[in-house]
Design an enzyme around this catalytic site. Sequence first.
Site, PDB file in Angstrom:
ATOM      1  N   LYS A  41       0.841  -1.216   0.000  1.00 60.05           N
ATOM      2  CA  LYS A  41       0.000   0.000   0.000  1.00 60.05           C
ATOM      3  C   LYS A  41       0.865   1.251   0.000  1.00 60.05           C
ATOM      4  CE  LYS A  41      -2.210  -0.828   3.901  1.00 60.05           C
ATOM      5  NZ  LYS A  41      -1.548  -2.082   4.340  1.00 60.05           N
TER       6      LYS A  41
ATOM      7  N   ARG B 199      -9.708   1.198   8.360  1.00 59.63           N
ATOM      8  CA  ARG B 199      -9.377  -0.173   8.734  1.00 59.63           C
ATOM      9  C   ARG B 199     -10.547  -0.855   9.424  1.00 59.63           C
ATOM     10  NH1 ARG B 199      -3.491   0.812   8.968  1.00 59.63           N
ATOM     11  NH2 ARG B 199      -2.360  -1.145   9.175  1.00 59.63           N
TER      12      ARG B 199
ATOM     13  N   ARG C 133      10.869  -0.446  12.112  1.00 62.86           N
ATOM     14  CA  ARG C 133       9.620  -0.185  12.824  1.00 62.86           C
ATOM     15  C   ARG C 133       9.466  -1.189  13.954  1.00 62.86           C
ATOM     16  NH1 ARG C 133       4.811   0.330   8.525  1.00 62.86           N
ATOM     17  NH2 ARG C 133       3.778  -0.647  10.275  1.00 62.86           N
TER      18      ARG C 133
ATOM     19  N   ARG D 219      11.621  -5.612   4.913  1.00 57.90           N
ATOM     20  CA  ARG D 219      11.557  -4.169   5.211  1.00 57.90           C
ATOM     21  C   ARG D 219      12.373  -3.848   6.465  1.00 57.90           C
ATOM     22  NH1 ARG D 219       5.673  -1.734   5.155  1.00 57.90           N
ATOM     23  NH2 ARG D 219       5.375  -2.732   7.158  1.00 57.90           N
TER      24      ARG D 219
ATOM     25  N   ARG E 212      -0.901  -8.332  13.637  1.00 59.91           N
ATOM     26  CA  ARG E 212      -1.394  -7.346  12.662  1.00 59.91           C
ATOM     27  C   ARG E 212      -2.236  -8.042  11.592  1.00 59.91           C
ATOM     28  NH1 ARG E 212       4.055  -4.801  10.895  1.00 59.91           N
ATOM     29  NH2 ARG E 212       2.806  -3.494   9.526  1.00 59.91           N
TER      30      ARG E 212
HETATM   31  P1  AMP Z   1       0.578   0.860   9.099  1.00 59.63           P
HETATM   32  O1  AMP Z   1       1.763   1.766   8.960  1.00 59.63           O
HETATM   33  O2  AMP Z   1      -0.574   1.263   8.218  1.00 59.63           O
HETATM   34  O3  AMP Z   1       0.938  -0.601   8.927  1.00 59.63           O
HETATM   35  O4  AMP Z   1       0.043   1.030  10.600  1.00 59.63           O
HETATM   36  C1  AMP Z   1       0.837   0.673  11.713  1.00 59.63           C
HETATM   37  C2  AMP Z   1      -0.038   0.520  12.933  1.00 59.63           C
HETATM   38  O5  AMP Z   1      -0.688   1.774  13.235  1.00 59.63           O
HETATM   39  C3  AMP Z   1      -1.173  -0.493  12.794  1.00 59.63           C
HETATM   40  O6  AMP Z   1      -0.772  -1.828  13.055  1.00 59.63           O
HETATM   41  C4  AMP Z   1      -2.164   0.027  13.845  1.00 59.63           C
HETATM   42  O7  AMP Z   1      -1.751  -0.315  15.149  1.00 59.63           O
HETATM   43  C5  AMP Z   1      -2.023   1.544  13.695  1.00 59.63           C
HETATM   44  N1  AMP Z   1      -2.964   2.080  12.684  1.00 59.63           N
HETATM   45  C6  AMP Z   1      -2.649   2.651  11.487  1.00 59.63           C
HETATM   46  N2  AMP Z   1      -3.753   3.029  10.828  1.00 59.63           N
HETATM   47  C7  AMP Z   1      -4.802   2.669  11.612  1.00 59.63           C
HETATM   48  C8  AMP Z   1      -6.216   2.766  11.475  1.00 59.63           C
HETATM   49  N3  AMP Z   1      -6.784   3.293  10.372  1.00 59.63           N
HETATM   50  N4  AMP Z   1      -6.985   2.299  12.496  1.00 59.63           N
HETATM   51  C9  AMP Z   1      -6.436   1.772  13.597  1.00 59.63           C
HETATM   52  N5  AMP Z   1      -5.119   1.632  13.784  1.00 59.63           N
HETATM   53  C10 AMP Z   1      -4.298   2.072  12.810  1.00 59.63           C
END
Ligand code: AMP
Length: 192
Positions: free
Chosen positions: A13, A88, A139, A127, A150
């Site tokens: 993404k 999400r 991360r 990554r 996740r």
């Molecule tokens: P990402 O970088 O999109 O993989 O997001 C990393 C983490 O941030 C996720 O595993 C969630 O804990 C949190 N997070 C990011 N976007 C959302 C969202 N839209 N709703 C809830 N938690 C989020």
Amino acid sequence: MRLVMLGPPGAGKGTQGQRLSERFNVPQLSTGDMLRAAVKAATPVGLAAKNVIDAGGLVSDDIVIGCVQERLSQEDAKRGFILDGFPRTISQAAALDELLNSSQHRLTAVVELLVDEELLLDRVQKRAQEALDRGATPRSDDNPETMRQRLASYAESTAVLSNFYYNQGRLVSIDGMRDVDQVTADILEALT
Ligand code: AMP
């Protein structure tokens, strides 16, 4: 262009969202990036989000919707955006629809990247390794244990969005396992 990128962690993404952002000259808005910045700056949002992120769970809808609402109201997002990692949950998707409706806008499309689960674990490990190779800190949630959670959060709360947007007639499903340039080409073709 108002796009949502949908897909499990590691599906691409971020990578594809960045390319679409450059192609259509609209900002890429990643809620993960917003939350990580908040954690780093130790804001109240960051303090509330840190443990949830590290456990691979989902930060509360209220917090995330608040972040997106604020970001979408900024000038550069008026012409369009690529949302990456939001929505999400069904509540977040409904809030996004409401937000867009209130400004007489609607999503152009929702781009879903389809990738096998085994490949996702590999990609996220890669990554993390790439970050280490650059001398950066990976991360905190890019490790196999958190990754499993996740993926579980995705299956539990996010996968249903595929049907939600299919029913709205906005879903564009793309094979995310092809070469990265091919995936971009497939997305662009599907959007035209
Ligand atoms: P990402 O970088 O999109 O993989 O997001 C990393 C983490 O941030 C996720 O595993 C969630 O804990 C949190 N997070 C990011 N976007 C959302 C969202 N839209 N709703 C809830 N938690 C989020």
